[in-house]
Write a protein that holds these residues in place. Structure first.
Motif, PDB file in Angstrom:
ATOM      1  N   LYS A  43       0.841  -1.203   0.000  1.00 10.04           N
ATOM      2  CA  LYS A  43       0.000   0.000   0.000  1.00 10.04           C
ATOM      3  C   LYS A  43       0.876   1.253   0.000  1.00 10.04           C
ATOM      4  O   LYS A  43       0.649   2.188  -0.764  1.00 10.04           O
ATOM      5  N   GLN A  44       1.892   1.251   0.850  1.00 11.93           N
ATOM      6  CA  GLN A  44       2.767   2.424   0.933  1.00 11.93           C
ATOM      7  C   GLN A  44       3.524   2.612  -0.376  1.00 11.93           C
ATOM      8  O   GLN A  44       3.740   3.738  -0.811  1.00 11.93           O
ATOM      9  N   TYR A  45       3.891   1.519  -1.020  1.00  8.27           N
ATOM     10  CA  TYR A  45       4.597   1.614  -2.309  1.00  8.27           C
ATOM     11  C   TYR A  45       3.693   2.229  -3.371  1.00  8.27           C
ATOM     12  O   TYR A  45       4.146   3.051  -4.169  1.00  8.27           O
ATOM     13  N   ARG A  46       2.410   1.863  -3.371  1.00  3.12           N
ATOM     14  CA  ARG A  46       1.470   2.491  -4.319  1.00  3.12           C
ATOM     15  C   ARG A  46       1.403   3.997  -4.085  1.00  3.12           C
ATOM     16  O   ARG A  46       1.439   4.784  -5.036  1.00  3.12           O
ATOM     17  N   ASP A  47       1.332   4.406  -2.823  1.00  2.62           N
ATOM     18  CA  ASP A  47       1.295   5.835  -2.487  1.00  2.62           C
ATOM     19  C   ASP A  47       2.617   6.515  -2.884  1.00  2.62           C
ATOM     20  O   ASP A  47       2.626   7.624  -3.410  1.00  2.62           O
ATOM     21  N   PHE A  48       3.717   5.833  -2.617  1.00  4.98           N
ATOM     22  CA  PHE A  48       5.063   6.320  -2.944  1.00  4.98           C
ATOM     23  C   PHE A  48       5.192   6.560  -4.452  1.00  4.98           C
ATOM     24  O   PHE A  48       5.741   7.572  -4.888  1.00  4.98           O
ATOM     25  N   LYS A  49       4.645   5.618  -5.252  1.00  5.36           N
ATOM     26  CA  LYS A  49       4.756   5.727  -6.714  1.00  5.36           C
ATOM     27  C   LYS A  49       3.955   6.898  -7.282  1.00  5.36           C
ATOM     28  O   LYS A  49       4.239   7.365  -8.381  1.00  5.36           O
ATOM     29  N   VAL A  50       2.956   7.378  -6.563  1.00  5.86           N
ATOM     30  CA  VAL A  50       2.217   8.575  -6.998  1.00  5.86           C
ATOM     31  C   VAL A  50       3.156   9.781  -6.961  1.00  5.86           C
ATOM     32  O   VAL A  50       3.113  10.648  -7.837  1.00  5.86           O
ATOM     33  N   ILE A  51       4.032   9.817  -5.971  1.00  8.33           N
ATOM     34  CA  ILE A  51       4.969  10.934  -5.805  1.00  8.33           C
ATOM     35  C   ILE A  51       6.221  10.714  -6.642  1.00  8.33           C
ATOM     36  O   ILE A  51       6.693  11.608  -7.336  1.00  8.33           O
ATOM     37  N   VAL A  52       6.769   9.510  -6.559  1.00  5.99           N
ATOM     38  CA  VAL A  52       7.995   9.152  -7.282  1.00  5.99           C
ATOM     39  C   VAL A  52       7.552   8.262  -8.444  1.00  5.99           C
ATOM     40  O   VAL A  52       7.637   7.044  -8.385  1.00  5.99           O
ATOM     41  N   ASN A  53       7.034   8.911  -9.504  1.00  2.92           N
ATOM     42  CA  ASN A  53       6.417   8.114 -10.570  1.00  2.92           C
ATOM     43  C   ASN A  53       7.377   7.692 -11.662  1.00  2.92           C
ATOM     44  O   ASN A  53       7.026   6.892 -12.508  1.00  2.92           O
ATOM     45  N   SER A  54       8.605   8.184 -11.663  1.00  2.12           N
ATOM     46  CA  SER A  54       9.549   7.734 -12.688  1.00  2.12           C
ATOM     47  C   SER A  54      10.459   6.654 -12.106  1.00  2.12           C
ATOM     48  O   SER A  54      10.888   6.737 -10.952  1.00  2.12           O
ATOM     49  N   LYS A  55      10.719   5.632 -12.910  1.00  2.00           N
ATOM     50  CA  LYS A  55      11.606   4.538 -12.496  1.00  2.00           C
ATOM     51  C   LYS A  55      12.998   5.074 -12.175  1.00  2.00           C
ATOM     52  O   LYS A  55      13.634   4.634 -11.224  1.00  2.00           O
ATOM     53  N   ALA A  56      13.453   6.040 -12.971  1.00  2.00           N
ATOM     54  CA  ALA A  56      14.791   6.600 -12.768  1.00  2.00           C
ATOM     55  C   ALA A  56      14.892   7.272 -11.397  1.00  2.00           C
ATOM     56  O   ALA A  56      15.878   7.072 -10.670  1.00  2.00           O
ATOM     57  N   GLU A  57      13.876   8.053 -11.039  1.00  2.00           N
ATOM     58  CA  GLU A  57      13.905   8.732  -9.740  1.00  2.00           C
ATOM     59  C   GLU A  57      13.808   7.716  -8.602  1.00  2.00           C
ATOM     60  O   GLU A  57      14.493   7.824  -7.590  1.00  2.00           O
ATOM     61  N   GLU A  58      12.972   6.703  -8.795  1.00  2.00           N
ATOM     62  CA  GLU A  58      12.843   5.654  -7.778  1.00  2.00           C
ATOM     63  C   GLU A  58      14.185   4.952  -7.565  1.00  2.00           C
ATOM     64  O   GLU A  58      14.609   4.725  -6.428  1.00  2.00           O
ATOM     65  N   LYS A  59      14.856   4.609  -8.660  1.00  2.00           N
ATOM     66  CA  LYS A  59      16.157   3.945  -8.554  1.00  2.00           C
ATOM     67  C   LYS A  59      17.182   4.848  -7.873  1.00  2.00           C
ATOM     68  O   LYS A  59      17.969   4.386  -7.052  1.00  2.00           O
TER      69      LYS A  59
END
Length: 93
Positions: A43-59
């Motif tokens: 659930k937190q990862y889904r919320d996180f991906k709304v903010i950090v929506n690019s794979k590059a930024e996540e990495k």
């Protein structure tokens, strides 16, 4: 255990966004240190991906956090997604 590292954060994020990202990294810590709820991680990862929506930024954030803490965001997410256990507990390196 005393933590002496900081979370990788973006100065442009709102307080709410900062809180969401920090909670994600706290769950990553928990997954290594004491175990964390699989459902909470996903659930937190889904919320996180709304903010950090690019794979590059996540990495990039994941690498920064790993350099600071030794804990891998990617490994926790991958384990949670692949597992059917209620609690995710990874071993520290």
């Amino acid at each position: 255990m005393e933590k002496s590292y900081s979370y990788p954060l973006n100065a442009d994020w709102s307080t709410e966004e900062l809180t969401t990202v920090i909670k994600m990294f706290q769950l990553v810590e928990d997954a290594y240190e004491i175990g964390a709820s699989r459902e909470a991680i996903l659930k937190q990862y889904r919320d996180f991906k709304v903010i950090v929506n690019s794979k590059a930024e996540e990495k990039q954030l994941g690498r920064q956090f790993e350099a600071e803490s030794g804990y891998e965001l990617y490994q926790v997410i991958k384990t949670a997604q692949a597992s059917d256990r209620q609690t995710i507990k990874l071993l520290e390196r």
